[in-house]
Design a protein around this motif. Sequence first.
Motif, PDB file in Angstrom:
ATOM      1  N   TYR A   5       7.721  -1.531  10.049  1.00 63.64           N
ATOM      2  CA  TYR A   5       8.506  -0.843   9.024  1.00 63.64           C
ATOM      3  C   TYR A   5       7.610  -0.469   7.854  1.00 63.64           C
ATOM      4  O   TYR A   5       6.761  -1.251   7.424  1.00 63.64           O
ATOM      5  CB  TYR A   5       9.615  -1.769   8.559  1.00 63.64           C
ATOM      6  CG  TYR A   5      10.815  -1.083   7.944  1.00 63.64           C
ATOM      7  CD1 TYR A   5      11.188   0.204   8.301  1.00 63.64           C
ATOM      8  CD2 TYR A   5      11.610  -1.764   7.010  1.00 63.64           C
ATOM      9  CE1 TYR A   5      12.304   0.806   7.750  1.00 63.64           C
ATOM     10  CE2 TYR A   5      12.734  -1.178   6.458  1.00 63.64           C
ATOM     11  CZ  TYR A   5      13.073   0.114   6.827  1.00 63.64           C
ATOM     12  OH  TYR A   5      14.182   0.704   6.280  1.00 63.64           O
ATOM     13  N   ASN A   6       7.829   0.737   7.310  1.00 60.84           N
ATOM     14  CA  ASN A   6       6.928   1.248   6.268  1.00 60.84           C
ATOM     15  C   ASN A   6       7.692   1.982   5.180  1.00 60.84           C
ATOM     16  O   ASN A   6       7.162   2.902   4.557  1.00 60.84           O
ATOM     17  CB  ASN A   6       5.882   2.186   6.905  1.00 60.84           C
ATOM     18  CG  ASN A   6       4.660   2.395   6.039  1.00 60.84           C
ATOM     19  OD1 ASN A   6       4.318   1.561   5.208  1.00 60.84           O
ATOM     20  ND2 ASN A   6       3.987   3.527   6.234  1.00 60.84           N
ATOM     21  N   ASP A   7       8.932   1.566   4.939  1.00 62.23           N
ATOM     22  CA  ASP A   7       9.771   2.285   3.990  1.00 62.23           C
ATOM     23  C   ASP A   7       9.290   2.173   2.546  1.00 62.23           C
ATOM     24  O   ASP A   7       9.599   3.009   1.711  1.00 62.23           O
ATOM     25  CB  ASP A   7      11.227   1.805   4.082  1.00 62.23           C
ATOM     26  CG  ASP A   7      11.401   0.361   3.648  1.00 62.23           C
ATOM     27  OD1 ASP A   7      10.496  -0.462   3.940  1.00 62.23           O
ATOM     28  OD2 ASP A   7      12.436   0.037   3.045  1.00 62.23           O
ATOM     29  N   ARG A   8       8.506   1.134   2.238  1.00 62.54           N
ATOM     30  CA  ARG A   8       8.034   0.942   0.862  1.00 62.54           C
ATOM     31  C   ARG A   8       6.500   0.990   0.781  1.00 62.54           C
ATOM     32  O   ARG A   8       5.931   0.580  -0.227  1.00 62.54           O
ATOM     33  CB  ARG A   8       8.540  -0.396   0.322  1.00 62.54           C
ATOM     34  CG  ARG A   8      10.040  -0.601   0.390  1.00 62.54           C
ATOM     35  CD  ARG A   8      10.785   0.334  -0.545  1.00 62.54           C
ATOM     36  NE  ARG A   8      10.505   0.048  -1.927  1.00 62.54           N
ATOM     37  CZ  ARG A   8      11.179  -0.867  -2.657  1.00 62.54           C
ATOM     38  NH1 ARG A   8      12.151  -1.575  -2.105  1.00 62.54           N
ATOM     39  NH2 ARG A   8      10.887  -1.060  -3.923  1.00 62.54           N
ATOM     40  N   GLY A   9       5.881   1.465   1.852  1.00 65.23           N
ATOM     41  CA  GLY A   9       4.422   1.532   1.855  1.00 65.23           C
ATOM     42  C   GLY A   9       3.741   0.228   2.213  1.00 65.23           C
ATOM     43  O   GLY A   9       2.532   0.069   2.003  1.00 65.23           O
ATOM     44  N   GLN A  10       4.494  -0.722   2.798  1.00 66.39           N
ATOM     45  CA  GLN A  10       3.951  -2.052   3.082  1.00 66.39           C
ATOM     46  C   GLN A  10       2.870  -2.073   4.153  1.00 66.39           C
ATOM     47  O   GLN A  10       2.167  -3.074   4.288  1.00 66.39           O
ATOM     48  CB  GLN A  10       5.071  -3.032   3.448  1.00 66.39           C
ATOM     49  CG  GLN A  10       5.933  -2.649   4.619  1.00 66.39           C
ATOM     50  CD  GLN A  10       7.222  -1.951   4.200  1.00 66.39           C
ATOM     51  OE1 GLN A  10       7.197  -1.008   3.421  1.00 66.39           O
ATOM     52  NE2 GLN A  10       8.343  -2.424   4.730  1.00 66.39           N
ATOM     53  N   LEU A  11       2.722  -0.978   4.933  1.00 63.55           N
ATOM     54  CA  LEU A  11       1.638  -0.938   5.905  1.00 63.55           C
ATOM     55  C   LEU A  11       0.307  -0.595   5.247  1.00 63.55           C
ATOM     56  O   LEU A  11      -0.755  -0.950   5.768  1.00 63.55           O
ATOM     57  CB  LEU A  11       1.944   0.080   7.017  1.00 63.55           C
ATOM     58  CG  LEU A  11       3.194  -0.189   7.858  1.00 63.55           C
ATOM     59  CD1 LEU A  11       3.217   0.753   9.051  1.00 63.55           C
ATOM     60  CD2 LEU A  11       3.279  -1.645   8.306  1.00 63.55           C
ATOM     61  N   GLY A  12       0.361   0.123   4.137  1.00 60.46           N
ATOM     62  CA  GLY A  12      -0.862   0.429   3.406  1.00 60.46           C
ATOM     63  C   GLY A  12      -1.663   1.583   3.964  1.00 60.46           C
ATOM     64  O   GLY A  12      -2.852   1.734   3.648  1.00 60.46           O
ATOM     65  N   ASP A  13      -1.033   2.440   4.790  1.00 61.25           N
ATOM     66  CA  ASP A  13      -1.775   3.535   5.434  1.00 61.25           C
ATOM     67  C   ASP A  13      -1.696   4.847   4.666  1.00 61.25           C
ATOM     68  O   ASP A  13      -2.166   5.877   5.148  1.00 61.25           O
ATOM     69  CB  ASP A  13      -1.270   3.745   6.862  1.00 61.25           C
ATOM     70  CG  ASP A  13       0.176   4.253   6.908  1.00 61.25           C
ATOM     71  OD1 ASP A  13       0.899   4.107   5.896  1.00 61.25           O
ATOM     72  OD2 ASP A  13       0.590   4.769   7.958  1.00 61.25           O
ATOM     73  N   GLY A  14      -1.090   4.819   3.467  1.00 59.58           N
ATOM     74  CA  GLY A  14      -1.015   6.027   2.646  1.00 59.58           C
ATOM     75  C   GLY A  14       0.152   6.927   2.954  1.00 59.58           C
ATOM     76  O   GLY A  14       0.299   7.979   2.320  1.00 59.58           O
ATOM     77  N   SER A  15       1.013   6.558   3.921  1.00 61.01           N
ATOM     78  CA  SER A  15       2.170   7.394   4.267  1.00 61.01           C
ATOM     79  C   SER A  15       3.126   7.491   3.086  1.00 61.01           C
ATOM     80  O   SER A  15       3.373   6.505   2.385  1.00 61.01           O
ATOM     81  CB  SER A  15       2.908   6.822   5.474  1.00 61.01           C
ATOM     82  OG  SER A  15       2.090   6.814   6.617  1.00 61.01           O
ATOM     83  N   THR A  16       3.698   8.676   2.879  1.00 60.44           N
ATOM     84  CA  THR A  16       4.719   8.877   1.860  1.00 60.44           C
ATOM     85  C   THR A  16       6.063   8.458   2.434  1.00 60.44           C
ATOM     86  O   THR A  16       6.427   8.919   3.526  1.00 60.44           O
ATOM     87  CB  THR A  16       4.773  10.340   1.420  1.00 60.44           C
ATOM     88  OG1 THR A  16       3.488  10.717   0.908  1.00 60.44           O
ATOM     89  CG2 THR A  16       5.830  10.548   0.346  1.00 60.44           C
ATOM     90  N   PRO A  17       6.813   7.566   1.750  1.00 62.86           N
ATOM     91  CA  PRO A  17       8.102   7.136   2.283  1.00 62.86           C
ATOM     92  C   PRO A  17       8.982   8.319   2.649  1.00 62.86           C
ATOM     93  O   PRO A  17       9.073   9.295   1.911  1.00 62.86           O
ATOM     94  CB  PRO A  17       8.704   6.328   1.128  1.00 62.86           C
ATOM     95  CG  PRO A  17       7.507   5.816   0.391  1.00 62.86           C
ATOM     96  CD  PRO A  17       6.484   6.912   0.486  1.00 62.86           C
ATOM     97  N   GLY A  18       9.595   8.253   3.789  1.00 63.26           N
ATOM     98  CA  GLY A  18      10.426   9.334   4.298  1.00 63.26           C
ATOM     99  C   GLY A  18      10.623   9.145   5.780  1.00 63.26           C
ATOM    100  O   GLY A  18      10.599   8.035   6.287  1.00 63.26           O
TER     101      GLY A  18
END
Length: 575
Positions: free
Chosen positions: A107-120
Amino acid sequence: MKKVLCALLVFLFVLAVLPTEISGWNIPAMAAEPVIMQIAAGGEHSLALFSDGSLYAWGYNKYGQLGDGTYVYQNAPVQIGTGFTAIAAGKFHSLALKGDTLYAWGYNDRGQLGDGSTPGRDVNKNTPVQIGTGFTAISAGGSHSLALKGNNLFAWGANDAGQLDDGTNTDRNVPVSIGEGYTAIAAGGWHSLALKGYTLYAWGDNGWGQLGDGTNINKNTPVLIGTGFTAIAAGYNHSLALKGKTLYAWGENVCGQLGDGTNMPINTPLQIGTGYTAIAAGGSHSLALMGNTLFSYGDVDNHQMGGTSLTISYIPVQIGTGYTVIAAGGIHSLALKGNTLYIWGFINWDQLSPVTYADRNTPTEVKFPSLSTLIMTPTPTLTPGCSTQPPTPTPTPTPTPAPTPTQTQIANVISIAVAQTKVYLKKGSSAMLGVIPVTGDNVEAKLTWKSSDPNTVSVTQTGKVKALKSGSVIITAAADNGKSAKIDVIVGGKAAISINIKNPPPSMTMTAGDELKLGIETKPTNAQGVIIFMSTNEKVISVDTAGRLRALKKGSAIIVAMIGAKVVTLYLKVK
């Protein structure tokens, strides 16, 4: 600030410790076959790392947190890859190291993966994604992550409560350098803990006092909590720490996850007991090792404690022996015995739809690497405990109602046991009087409660008293057959400074069949509060509300006596 009840606790939060006391790691003797080196328990998923670098994952996979390239729930361990050296499991995301290279997925809804993805849309990742290099330690929280590069701390993900320690409340989707000098880290639900040597710092959400700084105010920069700490663990809204072998706890306590015998939150570290060697904090429960003996306490609604009882435990309860490594998840637990991994609690296993939910109330072996040997069958719906989870779709048979009695049965009450005949209370405070009717039959005993002066001290029909104004009263608890007990309740007294057991058994040993009435000494003698007695292993040594011990069979147990915030423990063996 996220202030939610235990009903929403579905997280795991990883223990971080100094290198000499690493929980989650198994250091075995040389072996020909790969052995399990590390375990991690997430919200509803699990990870296991073998000595050959093979990583396995299983459980809930809605957000790709298993890393197997699918979003399909797995009912047994599946291999994710090789070359891994460290793992961490958060609520719905996972972290791992390959040497000093960091990978993240889920899950990466708050940027917790750290890969630079913009939440969406389409930001979740179902396979490991490389984040960066130079990392040496990792910890995954609710929706944020922590990592060390040597002694340099990095954080990323959700920051609404200041859990990233960057002085803001802005989410970060890449690792941000926070500070230097850190040696251990632990990411909780919305708060974080870290050690600088033996000095403990905390920041983030503090609604339940989980930072331990004596307040309930969120902090977005580190606050100094204390010194002498050697290990830390962050749960959803509570925290654990060791000073050598002495266990401390603070934060939310609705489910008894602090282990202090109450369900009251505490905003400073409170000593729970001694002799502990490893700790793990879950969603609303806690695990601890005393050597190779496993203890658990807190929420039991989903059997995450690992005992057969469905009663919430407010003190550490012995689960078994032979364990070496522990991990506490959101609503499940993991533990190693040698190279055998055991799991228990609420487990979401069926990869088909609709999902089948199952609970295991005792440790169950996890099989590697077969995909067919660990299919959990549902158990009957549990009596509600502290947290509430989706019920099993398997219908529970409706019991046949008992015949309506033609007349009211009166319990054969032999006596009424009380913890104290004299209780001191602070004005405005409340307490549950320790009173138990001892019956000679299976009929439930009903007690009628009465206060000699309800305007000074009121009492409910459950035995809960409230000190309204200065003075003293007599509280009477009476059974239907005429048996009664009286307790003097005085509004006054002083806060307890200490509590001690005056007459422990010689050599701390009892023989099966022995009985002993514990003598308790408090300072001051008019210490406010009710003395509570508990045993961590009632099958070996039972203790009643009056402090009377009875040795039942060979084994060991810890007897706990407490008043207010003061606790004393007594480790006893039965031969």
